[in-house]
Design an enzyme around this catalytic site. Structure first.
Site, PDB file in Angstrom:
ATOM      1  CE1 TYR A  13      87.130 -24.530  75.602  1.00  0.00           C
ATOM      2  CE2 TYR A  13      88.557 -26.338  76.282  1.00  0.00           C
ATOM      3  CZ  TYR A  13      88.389 -25.011  75.925  1.00  0.00           C
ATOM      4  OH  TYR A  13      89.474 -24.187  75.885  1.00  0.00           O
ATOM      5  CG  ASP A  33      76.605 -33.493  74.116  1.00  0.00           C
ATOM      6  OD1 ASP A  33      76.338 -33.821  75.285  1.00  0.00           O
ATOM      7  OD2 ASP A  33      77.723 -33.032  73.791  1.00  0.00           O
ATOM      8  CG  ASN A  37      81.166 -32.079  81.492  1.00  0.00           C
ATOM      9  OD1 ASN A  37      80.818 -31.602  82.578  1.00  0.00           O
ATOM     10  ND2 ASN A  37      82.375 -31.872  80.989  1.00  0.00           N
ATOM     11  CB  SER A 126      94.570 -37.152  75.760  1.00  0.00           C
ATOM     12  OG  SER A 126      95.218 -36.472  76.799  1.00  0.00           O
ATOM     13  CB  THR A 128      96.798 -38.272  79.146  1.00  0.00           C
ATOM     14  OG1 THR A 128      97.008 -38.840  80.428  1.00  0.00           O
ATOM     15  CG2 THR A 128      95.755 -39.093  78.408  1.00  0.00           C
ATOM     16  CE1 TYR A 151      89.805 -38.564  79.368  1.00  0.00           C
ATOM     17  CE2 TYR A 151      92.116 -38.039  79.748  1.00  0.00           C
ATOM     18  CZ  TYR A 151      90.955 -37.881  79.016  1.00  0.00           C
ATOM     19  OH  TYR A 151      90.953 -37.048  77.919  1.00  0.00           O
ATOM     20  CE  LYS A 155      90.201 -39.365  75.747  1.00  0.00           C
ATOM     21  NZ  LYS A 155      89.031 -39.269  74.865  1.00  0.00           N
ATOM     22  CG  PHE A 180     100.224 -31.628  73.524  1.00  0.00           C
ATOM     23  CD1 PHE A 180      99.963 -32.365  72.363  1.00  0.00           C
ATOM     24  CD2 PHE A 180     101.299 -32.020  74.298  1.00  0.00           C
ATOM     25  CE1 PHE A 180     100.761 -33.447  71.981  1.00  0.00           C
ATOM     26  CE2 PHE A 180     102.112 -33.084  73.926  1.00  0.00           C
ATOM     27  CZ  PHE A 180     101.834 -33.795  72.773  1.00  0.00           C
ATOM     28  CG  ASN A 181      97.798 -29.097  78.876  1.00  0.00           C
ATOM     29  OD1 ASN A 181      98.570 -29.946  78.429  1.00  0.00           O
ATOM     30  ND2 ASN A 181      97.472 -29.057  80.136  1.00  0.00           N
ATOM     31  NE  ARG A 297      96.959 -31.728  89.102  1.00  0.00           N
ATOM     32  CZ  ARG A 297      96.302 -31.130  88.104  1.00  0.00           C
ATOM     33  NH1 ARG A 297      95.162 -30.505  88.343  1.00  0.00           N
ATOM     34  NH2 ARG A 297      96.790 -31.123  86.884  1.00  0.00           N
ATOM     35  N   GLY A 299     100.467 -37.246  90.467  1.00  0.00           N
ATOM     36  CA  GLY A 299     100.200 -37.686  89.100  1.00  0.00           C
ATOM     37  C   GLY A 299     100.664 -36.717  88.022  1.00  0.00           C
TER      38      GLY A 299
HETATM   39  P1  NAD Z   1      83.455 -31.879  77.328  1.00  0.00           P
HETATM   40  O1  NAD Z   1      83.040 -32.633  78.531  1.00  0.00           O
HETATM   41  O2  NAD Z   1      83.259 -30.402  77.323  1.00  0.00           O
HETATM   42  O3  NAD Z   1      82.736 -32.473  76.022  1.00  0.00           O
HETATM   43  C1  NAD Z   1      82.349 -33.804  75.910  1.00  0.00           C
HETATM   44  C2  NAD Z   1      80.891 -33.800  75.453  1.00  0.00           C
HETATM   45  O4  NAD Z   1      80.475 -35.136  75.273  1.00  0.00           O
HETATM   46  C3  NAD Z   1      79.965 -33.176  76.503  1.00  0.00           C
HETATM   47  O5  NAD Z   1      79.083 -32.277  75.866  1.00  0.00           O
HETATM   48  C4  NAD Z   1      79.201 -34.374  77.071  1.00  0.00           C
HETATM   49  O6  NAD Z   1      77.897 -34.010  77.472  1.00  0.00           O
HETATM   50  C5  NAD Z   1      79.220 -35.327  75.909  1.00  0.00           C
HETATM   51  N1  NAD Z   1      79.167 -36.750  76.253  1.00  0.00           N
HETATM   52  C6  NAD Z   1      79.930 -37.439  77.140  1.00  0.00           C
HETATM   53  N2  NAD Z   1      79.574 -38.740  77.143  1.00  0.00           N
HETATM   54  C7  NAD Z   1      78.568 -38.869  76.236  1.00  0.00           C
HETATM   55  C8  NAD Z   1      77.796 -39.957  75.768  1.00  0.00           C
HETATM   56  N3  NAD Z   1      77.967 -41.182  76.265  1.00  0.00           N
HETATM   57  N4  NAD Z   1      76.866 -39.725  74.830  1.00  0.00           N
HETATM   58  C9  NAD Z   1      76.663 -38.480  74.332  1.00  0.00           C
HETATM   59  N5  NAD Z   1      77.372 -37.409  74.725  1.00  0.00           N
HETATM   60  C10 NAD Z   1      78.316 -37.605  75.668  1.00  0.00           C
HETATM   61  O7  NAD Z   1      84.975 -32.252  77.058  1.00  0.00           O
HETATM   62  P2  NAD Z   1      85.988 -31.658  75.988  1.00  0.00           P
HETATM   63  O8  NAD Z   1      87.043 -30.931  76.715  1.00  0.00           O
HETATM   64  O9  NAD Z   1      85.255 -30.970  74.904  1.00  0.00           O
HETATM   65  O10 NAD Z   1      86.641 -33.008  75.468  1.00  0.00           O
HETATM   66  C11 NAD Z   1      86.214 -33.630  74.271  1.00  0.00           C
HETATM   67  C12 NAD Z   1      87.062 -34.859  74.042  1.00  0.00           C
HETATM   68  O11 NAD Z   1      88.434 -34.487  73.973  1.00  0.00           O
HETATM   69  C13 NAD Z   1      86.965 -35.926  75.130  1.00  0.00           C
HETATM   70  O12 NAD Z   1      87.036 -37.182  74.514  1.00  0.00           O
HETATM   71  C14 NAD Z   1      88.202 -35.675  75.948  1.00  0.00           C
HETATM   72  O13 NAD Z   1      88.634 -36.840  76.606  1.00  0.00           O
HETATM   73  C15 NAD Z   1      89.180 -35.268  74.874  1.00  0.00           C
HETATM   74  N6  NAD Z   1      90.315 -34.467  75.379  1.00  0.00           N
HETATM   75  C16 NAD Z   1      90.062 -33.341  76.099  1.00  0.00           C
HETATM   76  C17 NAD Z   1      91.118 -32.582  76.581  1.00  0.00           C
HETATM   77  C18 NAD Z   1      90.882 -31.352  77.415  1.00  0.00           C
HETATM   78  O14 NAD Z   1      91.774 -30.960  78.146  1.00  0.00           O
HETATM   79  N7  NAD Z   1      89.724 -30.711  77.330  1.00  0.00           N
HETATM   80  C19 NAD Z   1      92.427 -32.979  76.287  1.00  0.00           C
HETATM   81  C20 NAD Z   1      92.644 -34.126  75.546  1.00  0.00           C
HETATM   82  C21 NAD Z   1      91.565 -34.879  75.088  1.00  0.00           C
HETATM   83  C1  WQD Z   2      98.219 -27.847  83.914  1.00  0.00           C
HETATM   84  C2  WQD Z   2      99.323 -27.428  84.844  1.00  0.00           C
HETATM   85  C3  WQD Z   2      99.220 -28.439  87.031  1.00  0.00           C
HETATM   86  C4  WQD Z   2      95.501 -26.542  88.262  1.00  0.00           C
HETATM   87  C5  WQD Z   2      95.030 -32.513  81.964  1.00  0.00           C
HETATM   88  C6  WQD Z   2      94.862 -33.988  81.769  1.00  0.00           C
HETATM   89  C7  WQD Z   2      95.268 -34.374  80.382  1.00  0.00           C
HETATM   90  C8  WQD Z   2      94.512 -33.541  79.350  1.00  0.00           C
HETATM   91  C9  WQD Z   2      94.626 -32.091  79.633  1.00  0.00           C
HETATM   92  C10 WQD Z   2      92.522 -34.717  78.759  1.00  0.00           C
HETATM   93  C11 WQD Z   2      99.901 -28.582  85.658  1.00  0.00           C
HETATM   94  C12 WQD Z   2      99.018 -26.938  87.112  1.00  0.00           C
HETATM   95  C13 WQD Z   2      96.609 -26.941  87.549  1.00  0.00           C
HETATM   96  C14 WQD Z   2      95.671 -25.720  89.419  1.00  0.00           C
HETATM   97  C15 WQD Z   2      98.029 -25.730  89.011  1.00  0.00           C
HETATM   98  N1  WQD Z   2      93.111 -33.811  79.396  1.00  0.00           N
HETATM   99  N2  WQD Z   2      97.850 -26.538  87.911  1.00  0.00           N
HETATM  100  N3  WQD Z   2      96.940 -25.333  89.727  1.00  0.00           N
HETATM  101  O1  WQD Z   2      97.189 -31.963  84.146  1.00  0.00           O
HETATM  102  O2  WQD Z   2      98.488 -30.954  82.200  1.00  0.00           O
HETATM  103  O3  WQD Z   2      96.395 -32.178  81.778  1.00  0.00           O
HETATM  104  O4  WQD Z   2      94.236 -31.818  80.986  1.00  0.00           O
HETATM  105  O5  WQD Z   2      92.977 -35.561  78.052  1.00  0.00           O
HETATM  106  O6  WQD Z   2      95.003 -35.723  80.234  1.00  0.00           O
HETATM  107  O7  WQD Z   2      95.685 -34.661  82.717  1.00  0.00           O
HETATM  108  O8  WQD Z   2      96.249 -29.991  82.832  1.00  0.00           O
HETATM  109  O9  WQD Z   2      95.191 -27.848  83.387  1.00  0.00           O
HETATM  110  O10 WQD Z   2      95.087 -29.726  85.074  1.00  0.00           O
HETATM  111  O11 WQD Z   2      97.259 -28.596  84.643  1.00  0.00           O
HETATM  112  O12 WQD Z   2      99.163 -25.354  89.344  1.00  0.00           O
HETATM  113  O13 WQD Z   2      94.719 -25.369  90.092  1.00  0.00           O
HETATM  114  O14 WQD Z   2      98.778 -26.513  85.795  1.00  0.00           O
HETATM  115  O15 WQD Z   2     100.016 -28.878  88.087  1.00  0.00           O
HETATM  116  O16 WQD Z   2     101.262 -28.343  85.799  1.00  0.00           O
HETATM  117  P1  WQD Z   2      97.187 -31.319  82.840  1.00  0.00           P
HETATM  118  P2  WQD Z   2      95.851 -29.027  84.007  1.00  0.00           P
END
Ligand code: NAD
Ligand code: WQD
Length: 342
Positions: A13, A33, A37, A126, A128, A151, A155, A180-181, A297, A299
């Protein structure tokens, strides 16, 4: 100047949107990749948007010899490391899966960067890492709280590993971006988020509910100590977030970093409640969403949002897209995935 970037996890993503912005900024991108996922459709989407198909290597970042071949074959100077698992709940049930994938992939990449003398690395951290912060908004100086999930722990540990490795390796510099989100999709609707199974995150759940894939959105709690009782988050547009990576790479490539290891929050600086987000989605797309209030929820923190001063001043980065445009793009993407005529 070396303008080649290895994007690990670039079919995902955030990685796919970042690849688009890197190409637009004139970088050559090599994507690695393992499709754990994601799938090749995001690479096709990148090509449709930019006219360029990035070099792609299907490999697991945990496979050091496979990664060594990537380093042997390509002389990129910069790496953006997205390749990790990200489902918080799953990480509680299967901690080793998360420690193994998220840590080993980083260790391999940093060791190979050191061995091959590659200079710049951006790491996906993140919000988080802050946990349930005592003072809001959080700055990069806000103390991290003990992680509440494996998770989140990966991080925190990854940030520390990156910091230590940078300090121990001459010529290596790193930036951790604390997202953030992230929400939304590219405005072209050619790439977006592709959650497998039931979405954990709010916006994909909303778009799937609007599309009729899910029956009803559950709003997790309306009794939090917030203005409308639902949780507050900082929802950052995916294209804005992708641009932050381009600026972080540029800062390092052009030698403008103020320290060898730096950390930046990437958010809007604006708290938005779950109810506001749902209403915003309905208004932006002129539709009604089926939702109900459910129990909290486990956590979830009550509220978290970013102080973005550092990214604004040092990276020259600002969140630009309006929430309604982001929510329109999220819906356009869902419609394109489902073949819905809007
Ligand atoms: P995503 O799952 O869409 O993308 C991750 C990609 O990495 C996927 O294409 C997956 O196939 C690939 N991948 C995973 N493990 C692998 C490996 N061992 N070797 C090769 N490829 C691998 O997730 P995303 O939302 O794009 O997140 C990207 C990064 O950002 C992650 O590190 C995630 O923890 C971090 N992050 C995401 C969010 C969020 O909410 N989406 C928030 C904060 C941090
Ligand atoms: C957002 C808000 C829920 C789903 C997560 C990870 C964080 C980071 C970003 C990777 C919250 C509420 C959600 C639903 C709801 N990822 N909600 N109904 O939990 O803030 O963060 O993604 O690093 O580490 O924890 O994101 O989108 O799950 O939730 O009411 O069906 O929406 O309670 O308040 P979150 P989220």
């Amino acid at each position: 100047m070396n303008r080649r970037v290895l994007v690990a996890g670039g079919a995902g993503y955030i990685g796919s949107h970042t690849t688009v912005e890197l190409i637009a900024a004139g970088y050559d991108v090599i994507v690695v990749d393992n499709f754990s996922n994601s799938d090749a459709s995001s690479l096709e989407g990148i090509q449709r948007i930019t006219g360029v198909m990035p070099t792609f290597i299907e490999a697991d970042c945990c496979d050091k010899e496979a990664m060594r071949r990537v380093f042997e074959a390509h002389d990129f100077d910069s790496v953006i490391h997205f390749a990790a698992f990200k489902a918080v709940g799953e990480s509680v049930a299967e901690p080793m899966k998360y420690y193994r994938n998220n840590l080993l992939s980083l260790l391999n990449i940093l060791e190979l960067m050191r061995e091959y003398g590659r200079r710049n690395v951006v790491f996906s951290s993140s919000a988080t890492v802050y946990g349930d912060a005592d003072v809001l908004p959080v700055t990069e100086m806000t103390p991290r709280k003990p992680a509440t999930s494996p998770y989140g722990n990966t991080k925190q540990m990854s940030e520390d590993i990156l910091r230590d490795m940078v300090h121990a390796t001459e010529g290596l510099q790193g930036i951790a971006l604390r997202y953030f989100n992230p929400i939304g999709a590219h405005p072209s609707a050619h790439i977006g988020e592709l959650p497998r199974g039931v979405p954990n995150n709010l916006v994909p759940y909303i778009t799937q509910t609007a599309a009729g894939v899910r029956e009803c959105l559950s709003i997790f709690g309306d009794d939090y100590p917030t203005p409308d009782g639902s949780c507050l988050r900082d929802y950052i547009d995916i294209v804005d977030l992708a641009r932050a990576h381009v600026l972080a790479i540029g800062r390092m490539v052009e030698g403008r970093s103020k320290a060898r290891y730096e950390v930046f929050n990437v958010g809007t600086g604006r708290p938005v409640s779950v109810f506001e987000l749902v209403k915003g989605f309905e208004q932006a797309n002129d539709l009604k969403l089926n939702y109900r209030v459910a129990a909290r929820r486990e956590g979830d923190v009550t509220a978290i949002w970013a102080d973005t001063t550092l990214a604004n001043e040092e990276l020259g980065w600002h969140a630009e897209r309006e929430l309604c445009d982001t929510l329109r793009a999220a819906w356009a993407w869902e419609c394109s995935v489902r073949g819905i005529d809007r």
